[in-house]
Each structure stands twice: as structure tokens, then as C-alpha cells.
Design a protein around this motif. Structure first.
Motif, short mmCIF file in Angstrom:
data_model
loop_
_atom_site.label_atom_id
_atom_site.label_comp_id
_atom_site.label_asym_id
_atom_site.label_seq_id
_atom_site.Cartn_x
_atom_site.Cartn_y
_atom_site.Cartn_z
N GLU A 13 0.83 -1.22 0.00
CA GLU A 13 0.00 0.00 0.00
C GLU A 13 0.86 1.26 0.00
OE1 GLU A 13 -2.61 -0.71 3.31
OE2 GLU A 13 -3.90 -2.06 2.14
N PHE A 66 -7.16 -0.13 -7.17
CA PHE A 66 -6.14 -0.18 -6.10
C PHE A 66 -6.17 -1.51 -5.34
CE2 PHE A 66 -4.68 0.80 -1.71
CZ PHE A 66 -3.37 1.11 -2.01
N ARG A 92 -3.90 5.08 -4.50
CA ARG A 92 -4.85 4.74 -3.44
C ARG A 92 -6.31 5.00 -3.82
NH1 ARG A 92 -1.83 5.49 1.80
NH2 ARG A 92 -1.64 3.23 1.80
N ALA A 109 1.05 3.99 -3.07
CA ALA A 109 0.26 5.04 -2.41
C ALA A 109 -0.38 6.01 -3.41
CB ALA A 109 1.13 5.80 -1.42
#
Ligand code: DAT
Length: 140
Positions: free
Chosen positions: A48, A60, A55, A52
């Protein structure tokens, strides 16, 4: 001629399909130095962080599921203009659009499972190398 470092990663589909050695050889043949190398299963939290910037994108969850679905090979590369050079060797994100002879054109079929990651720019390269390697793990 700018000496740079970047982060490359063979994704779980590439590792599963035994492409690791072939891809590493491409980098060495191109004149890049492999200064860091490890195979690992990426913990979800690290995945993650790595992704990022995506996101808020609809894919995602799938992206994180996929990148954590099996071992990846994390690679630190050094060379002249290696950041854009690696991106050129990879080919377009969607393998259908990837130029002939690129890693994705030769080995990938779908945008979701496209075999290889390479940092997009200097800032991402420094950030991603820091996520996957400590200084002591890299050749000088
Ligand atoms: P790249 O990996 O070429 O740098 P990116 O940073 O835009 O591409 O996206 C990161 C990864 O996210 C990409 O390798 C595969 C996945 N991805 C991107 N766009 C997607 C889409 N439209 N559908 C599904 N997965 C996608």
C-alpha cells in the motif's frame, strides 16, 4: 550522461513464470549494474505504501492483492539514465500498447499482470529504493 539509481521489480506473474533470470540478463546486457537483489513476499502494508499514489484508483485493491499474491524480485539498478532507460525497456503499462522487443510486449498480456515495475521518476526511485532496501544491502 547522468549516473542514477532506480527500483525495478519482477511482479508475481513474472516470478511464477520463471522470467527472473531472463529479465536480469536484459538489465546486465544493457550495461546496468544490479546493486541490490532480493526475492520476497510483500507485506500488505508495504504494498500500500509502494502504490500510495494509486490509493484512490478503482483498481487499487486488485493491484495490492496481485502484488502480494506471491514472491516478487526486488532489484536496485544503477546506470546512466537508468530511470528512463528502464521505463523504455519495460514498454507501455498495457502490454497491448507496448513496443516490440520490450519486456511487457515479449512477456505480458494484461494491464493488471504486466510482469515488471520500474520507478517513474527520480523522486519515486529514491522513495521506492528506500522502501525495499537498506543502504548496507546495496553494492557500492
Ligand atoms: P506503470 O506500472 O507502467 O508505471 P502505473 O504506475 O500507471 O503504470 O500503474 C501501476 C500499476 O497499476 C500498473 O503496472 C498496473 C496497474 N494498473 C494501472 N492502470 C490500470 C488499469 N486501468 N487497470 C488495472 N490495473 C491498472
Amino acid at each position: 550522461r547522468d549516473m542514477q539509481r532506480t527500483y525495478a521489480m519482477i511482479k508475481p506473474d513474472g516470478v511464477r513464470r520463471q522470467l527472473t533470470a531472463r529479465i536480469l540478463q536484459r538489465f546486465i546486457d544493457k550495461g546496468y549494474r544490479v546493486i541490490g537483489l532480493k526475492q520476497l513476499v510483500i507485506p500488505r502494508e508495504l504494498a500500500e505504501q509502494h502504490y500510495a499514489e494509486h490509493r484512490e484508483r478503482p483498481f487499487f485493491g486488485e493491484l495490492v492483492d496481485f502484488i502480494t499474491s506471491g514472491p516478487v524480485v526486488a532489484i536496485a539498478l544503477e546506470g546512466e539514465n537508468v530511470i528512463t532507460g528502464l521505463r523504455a525497456m519495460m514498454g507501455a503499462t498495457n502490454p497491448k500498447d507496448a513496443a516490440p522487443g520490450t519486456i511487457r510486449a515479449d512477456h505480458a498480456t494484461t494491464i493488471g499482470e504486466n510482469v515488471i515495475h520500474g520507478s517513474a521518476n527520480e523522486e519515486d526511485a529514491a522513495r521506492e529504493l528506500g522502501l525495499f532496501f537498506g543502504d548496507a544491502e546495496l553494492l557500492r
